[in-house]
Design a protein around this motif. Sequence first.
Motif, short mmCIF file in Angstrom:
data_model
loop_
_atom_site.label_atom_id
_atom_site.label_comp_id
_atom_site.label_asym_id
_atom_site.label_seq_id
_atom_site.Cartn_x
_atom_site.Cartn_y
_atom_site.Cartn_z
N ARG A 1 76.04 42.06 91.11
CA ARG A 1 75.23 43.12 90.43
C ARG A 1 74.15 42.24 89.69
O ARG A 1 74.21 41.44 88.93
CB ARG A 1 76.18 43.59 89.14
N LEU A 2 72.75 42.62 90.26
CA LEU A 2 71.75 42.02 89.83
C LEU A 2 71.11 42.94 89.00
O LEU A 2 71.52 44.32 88.83
CB LEU A 2 70.52 41.98 91.05
N PHE A 3 70.51 42.37 87.87
CA PHE A 3 69.99 43.40 86.94
C PHE A 3 69.01 44.39 87.47
O PHE A 3 67.95 44.08 88.22
CB PHE A 3 69.35 42.53 85.74
N ASP A 4 69.24 45.47 87.21
CA ASP A 4 68.29 46.68 87.71
C ASP A 4 67.82 47.33 86.32
O ASP A 4 68.45 48.29 85.78
CB ASP A 4 69.28 47.79 88.40
N GLY A 5 66.48 47.10 86.17
CA GLY A 5 65.66 47.52 85.01
C GLY A 5 65.90 49.11 84.74
O GLY A 5 66.38 49.59 83.59
N ASP A 6 65.63 49.84 85.68
CA ASP A 6 65.70 51.27 85.57
C ASP A 6 67.10 51.82 85.11
O ASP A 6 67.39 52.60 84.19
CB ASP A 6 65.20 52.20 86.75
#
Lengths: 500, 322
Positions: free
Chosen positions: A189-194
């Motif tokens: 899981r990469l950081f997804d800002g939205d």
Amino acid sequence: MLFGSFRFLLFFIFVFAIYYLPPVRKSVNLQNWWLLLSSYFFYGYADIRMLPLLIGATLAYYGIGRWLYKAIKEGRTRTASWITFGGILLGIGVLVYFKYLGFFADSIGSLLKGLGFAVSWSTLHIVMPVGVSFFTFKLIGYIIEIRREHIEPCKDLVKFGTFVAFFPTVLSGPIDRPNQFLPQLDNSRLFDGDFARDGASQLLWGAFTKFCVADNLALLTDGVWGDYASYSACTLFLSILLYPIQMYADFDGYSNMAIGVGKLLGIKITRNFNHPFLSRNIAEYWRHWHMSLTYWCSDYIFTPLNIRFRTLGKAGVILATLINFLLIGFWHGADWTFGLFGLYHGLLYIPLIISGTYAKNKKLKAGRWSLPAGKDTWRMLVTFLLVAIGLILFRASSLSEVVGYLSHMAGVSLLDFSVTAFEVTRLYGSSVIFLVVLLFTLLLLLVEWLCRNKEHALQNTKEKTMPNKKKYWRWIAFVALSFCVLVFKGETARFIYFQF
Amino acid sequence: MKRFILDIALILLTAIGAMVVVVFFTPADRNAYLREYTHKLALIKEADAPRIIIIGGSESAFGIDSQLMTDSLHRNVINLGLHGGIGTKYTLPDFLQYVREGDVVVMMPHYLVDYVEGGNGDVGTLIDLMIATEWRNAKDLNLKQWCIVLEGTPCCAKRNAIRLVKSIKNKRFDTPSDSEGFVYAMSGFNERGDEASHWNQVEAGPVNVNGHNTGQRRDVNNEYLSWLSVIIDKYVAKGAQVLLSPVISTESQFQSTFPHNLELELSRHGLGFFCAPSLCVVDDVYCFDGGGAHLSRGGVIIVSNRLVEALHVAIKSEAVDF
């Protein structure tokens, strides 16, 4: 370590920081290991004695799942059915032992005494593990899904352990389905800002409903229930009307916080509520209330029963519904009041089944002045009142308490608002505080209507294309809600659904 | 991620900033209950010898008639009881500097806030006291007390915000915090430090102690007892006679708050009450409010007379002198 506590905040910041560290986020295994360890720490912190049970159940179901799948692949249908039966029985056995054994023993003891037999056994005192109803349902669902060949068993024990013990949901749900949850652990899981922004805003809204609405309303409902004989009929009625809102704000608030925390970790959790107070009949209400439980029961209890009773026509549907709701009632707790609560809701379904409207799902539309149409409003109010009455059974600790509460409510002071104003002021220490709480409650109900097409009140899918002026208003709303959570937090530090 | 964290930090800091503004820039309640602390300090500084100084929480503020005791004991009785939530780790060292040789100091630490929780005060009271006394002795607060002060900031903001709403409603910016029902205010205290404005109020009768978790087993905080032992020695070193007293309460309040092993643990630390705990306990019918912690006028007279008798014996006796 409750959501909203300072300890949880520290715990989460630490988990979050490590989770997205470059070496961790680049490795699926490391991320899953980290989630599993954090989840076990979180669960152990709640009740260290029961951590071995959680780990034991995980190992057992991991093995059962693989064994079952092997039997299915080898075409040994009979063996597969027996393994499934054993898996379900094991889950029910855990639930019965920890949650219902004392109740059964007491009930049988009372029955035998009633029949004139001399029975003398002491009440069993078995400590119920926190979240047992939630994680056993997850595990039973996992086995059934494998048997139905909807999913393959999870080969990775760490991943499976994370699914069972995922810390935002392990204590109080939502009850995640393996086919929705497990695939999310396949990739890092990469950081997804939205997604994280949406999670943070859902967390904030959940915190507002839980701490500002539910916990402040609890002061009134708990105070009145704890000593109902000394309150006027009007105050008892007010308490009945506010309790459904308190319970919704409590559980929906918790669910929103859990889902928000999940989103911050890049994991989507099953939705649990869909504006239940906008329901126009009891069937619609149950499609929108504690959805992860009702859908679980619908898939694994109601539908199989309905198929079995299909030769009976509408009577079969009624029978399946009554059994389903009786079990939903007892899922909440080992007491006859919970059974009656379930039965009451099952009975409310009967007119809908007979008229053939129980499965209809007509979309709610705004009428004049953006308000619901008169007919819809009336139906919503009736449904709310029916739910509120049912919650008397849910809330009471015994049937005599239900009778006592209702008989006190039938007093002459039902319309004496001045006495209620005095009693409420005494409970809150000031009428202004109660007015502020009432304002929060009205805000919640208004937002329910205005945001009926959203997953949560602060959801925003158009953040990037939003004009600046609207963005400022959103910021002001975030700051105002954060301020309210900090300052107007109620004093009740418990979640109603933790007891289940 | 940086942008996300910055956004969250900005929102939280703005909300915290707004809270701080509400805490520190709301017009002060000039008659706030905890403002009496300054008066208590003046009392201990100026009262004439021979003195009996009673140090406790609101139980002693609401439970003693100092004039009655003065008349019977022929010593100048002053009541420094104010609020148990301040914690004796704040009050005892503060009052110590004004104790003189020959003083009799009756210490009445709170069963829960002091003996069980360690005497650092409770959330929502210590911050109010700090503001009421303009951060007196702030530099001497320990880490736990600072945490309690910080944790209490939202409670203080809530009270101030409610007071602001009331002020707008009343069109008066000095609206007190308690403007409905009995008013807890500085003006309720008499010249000896007793809360006397409730003496002419009606008794509330038997109390509901649900909020105090009746029956819950509570253990005494040994660290607090060690600390108490040391502070008592400091009082004694200044030439005062120290008498450790049970807390004044109604029967229900006593049953729900008294730690089961308190007397045993006290004796392990070389301490002990100067009278039996039951001496300070009265029937529930004498409850005024506070969940059974505050006594009505009838209860005040009973307890004051009982204390007079016990003090007659104790002051003469060398055995209880620590």
